[in-house]
Design a protein around this motif. Structure first.
Motif, mmCIF file in Angstrom:
data_model
loop_
_atom_site.group_PDB
_atom_site.id
_atom_site.type_symbol
_atom_site.label_atom_id
_atom_site.label_comp_id
_atom_site.label_asym_id
_atom_site.label_seq_id
_atom_site.Cartn_x
_atom_site.Cartn_y
_atom_site.Cartn_z
ATOM 1 N N ASP A 188 0.987 -1.232 -0.032
ATOM 2 C CA ASP A 188 -0.199 -0.066 -0.094
ATOM 3 C C ASP A 188 0.711 1.194 0.159
ATOM 4 N N LEU A 189 1.106 1.746 -1.175
ATOM 5 C CA LEU A 189 2.189 2.801 -1.169
ATOM 6 C C LEU A 189 1.504 4.227 -0.594
ATOM 7 N N GLU A 190 0.348 4.359 -0.534
ATOM 8 C CA GLU A 190 -0.162 5.413 0.240
ATOM 9 C C GLU A 190 0.006 5.594 1.467
ATOM 10 N N HIS A 191 0.107 4.386 2.023
ATOM 11 C CA HIS A 191 0.608 4.164 3.701
ATOM 12 C C HIS A 191 2.133 4.043 3.922
ATOM 13 N N HIS A 192 2.699 3.560 2.609
ATOM 14 C CA HIS A 192 4.156 3.279 2.769
ATOM 15 C C HIS A 192 5.168 4.676 2.492
ATOM 16 N N LEU A 193 4.494 5.238 1.364
ATOM 17 C CA LEU A 193 5.570 6.441 1.022
ATOM 18 C C LEU A 193 5.701 7.535 2.214
ATOM 19 N N PRO A 194 4.464 7.874 2.838
ATOM 20 C CA PRO A 194 4.957 8.961 3.881
ATOM 21 C C PRO A 194 5.629 8.527 4.892
ATOM 22 N N ARG A 195 5.973 7.369 5.235
ATOM 23 C CA ARG A 195 7.111 6.676 6.081
ATOM 24 C C ARG A 195 8.286 6.894 5.548
ATOM 25 N N VAL A 196 8.388 6.619 4.157
ATOM 26 C CA VAL A 196 9.767 6.773 3.345
ATOM 27 C C VAL A 196 10.031 8.340 3.370
ATOM 28 N N TYR A 197 9.255 9.198 3.236
ATOM 29 C CA TYR A 197 9.501 10.492 3.183
ATOM 30 C C TYR A 197 9.855 10.871 4.485
ATOM 31 N N THR A 198 9.496 10.603 5.566
ATOM 32 C CA THR A 198 9.698 10.993 6.866
ATOM 33 C C THR A 198 11.124 10.473 7.221
ATOM 34 N N PHE A 199 11.349 9.004 6.860
ATOM 35 C CA PHE A 199 12.665 8.657 7.153
ATOM 36 C C PHE A 199 13.818 9.553 6.542
ATOM 37 N N TRP A 200 13.671 9.907 5.198
ATOM 38 C CA TRP A 200 14.684 10.656 4.501
ATOM 39 C C TRP A 200 14.669 12.106 5.036
ATOM 40 N N ALA A 201 13.571 12.767 5.253
ATOM 41 C CA ALA A 201 13.568 14.046 5.854
ATOM 42 C C ALA A 201 14.568 13.884 7.287
ATOM 43 N N THR A 245 16.705 11.699 8.288
ATOM 44 C CA THR A 245 18.197 11.105 7.991
ATOM 45 C C THR A 245 18.865 12.477 7.596
ATOM 46 N N LEU A 246 18.114 13.391 6.721
ATOM 47 C CA LEU A 246 18.827 14.613 6.184
ATOM 48 C C LEU A 246 18.825 15.637 7.034
ATOM 49 N N GLY A 247 18.126 15.688 8.074
ATOM 50 C CA GLY A 247 17.983 16.790 9.137
ATOM 51 C C GLY A 247 17.008 17.923 8.411
ATOM 52 N N LEU A 248 16.036 17.337 7.723
ATOM 53 C CA LEU A 248 15.216 18.648 7.045
ATOM 54 C C LEU A 248 14.076 18.626 7.920
ATOM 55 N N GLY A 249 13.295 19.665 8.370
ATOM 56 C CA GLY A 249 12.038 19.932 9.110
ATOM 57 C C GLY A 249 12.191 19.483 10.396
ATOM 58 N N ASP A 250 10.789 19.042 10.804
ATOM 59 C CA ASP A 250 10.735 18.426 12.312
ATOM 60 C C ASP A 250 10.346 17.002 12.182
ATOM 61 N N ALA A 251 10.636 16.510 11.239
ATOM 62 C CA ALA A 251 10.344 14.846 10.793
ATOM 63 C C ALA A 251 10.976 14.189 11.934
ATOM 64 N N SER A 252 10.398 13.076 12.428
ATOM 65 C CA SER A 252 11.244 12.368 13.455
ATOM 66 C C SER A 252 10.535 10.787 13.198
ATOM 67 N N TYR A 253 11.630 9.895 12.823
ATOM 68 C CA TYR A 253 11.078 8.636 12.146
ATOM 69 C C TYR A 253 11.244 7.528 13.345
ATOM 70 N N ARG A 254 10.391 6.713 13.312
ATOM 71 C CA ARG A 254 10.452 5.774 14.250
ATOM 72 C C ARG A 254 10.259 4.642 13.751
ATOM 73 N N GLY A 255 10.894 3.516 13.995
ATOM 74 C CA GLY A 255 10.867 2.179 13.506
ATOM 75 C C GLY A 255 12.176 1.831 12.836
ATOM 76 N N SER A 256 11.982 0.620 12.160
ATOM 77 C CA SER A 256 13.372 0.318 11.733
ATOM 78 C C SER A 256 13.356 0.105 10.033
#
Length: 124
Positions: free
Chosen positions: A35-48, A50-61
């Motif tokens: 389900d890419l509509e569910h998966h992609l926002p997690r990927v966006y958050t991971f990269w944001a 990881t790159l220190g952009l915005g207030d994104a905070s990734y949780r998970g593995s």
């Protein structure tokens, strides 16, 4: 060309990368049933995050979901090429883009060291 600077920039690049991955006969089978509509926002958050952009905070593995895949050497090649093409197609260039590419290479190295590579892609 501008550098990546926002969550939205990252989302545009990742979306383009996934469009390219879905168009590839090598990597598309890995996304069957995802389900890419569910998966992609997690990927966006991971990269944001990881790159220190915005207030994104990734949780998970990031590793865990990929552990179920049987990735071939060619999958990594297509993934890296799709990322570079996505950055170019979205008109981004600069140190943050370079960092994204370097971090993607590092992830590839880690994944290859922990995951066996095989010839046949499987579903996630």
């Amino acid at each position: 060309m501008p550098d990546l600077a926002t969550y939205e920039d990252v989302a545009a690049v990742v979306r383009t990368q996934y469009d390219l991955l879905l168009a590839s006969t090598q990597t598309a089978p890995h996304f069957a049933g995802v389900d890419l509509e569910h998966h992609l926002p997690r990927v966006y958050t991971f990269w944001a995050f990881t790159l220190g952009l915005g207030d994104a905070s990734y949780r998970g593995s990031v590793f865990e979901p990929h552990a179920r895949l049987k990735l071939a050497e060619e999958d990594y090649t297509v993934w890296q090429a799709a990322l570079k093409t996505a950055l170019e197609q979205n008109g981004f260039s600069g140190p943050v883009c370079g960092s994204m590419i370097a971090k993607a290479r590092m992830m590839e190295f880690i994944f290859k060291s922990k995951l066996p590579t095989t010839g046949e892609p499987t579903e996630v």
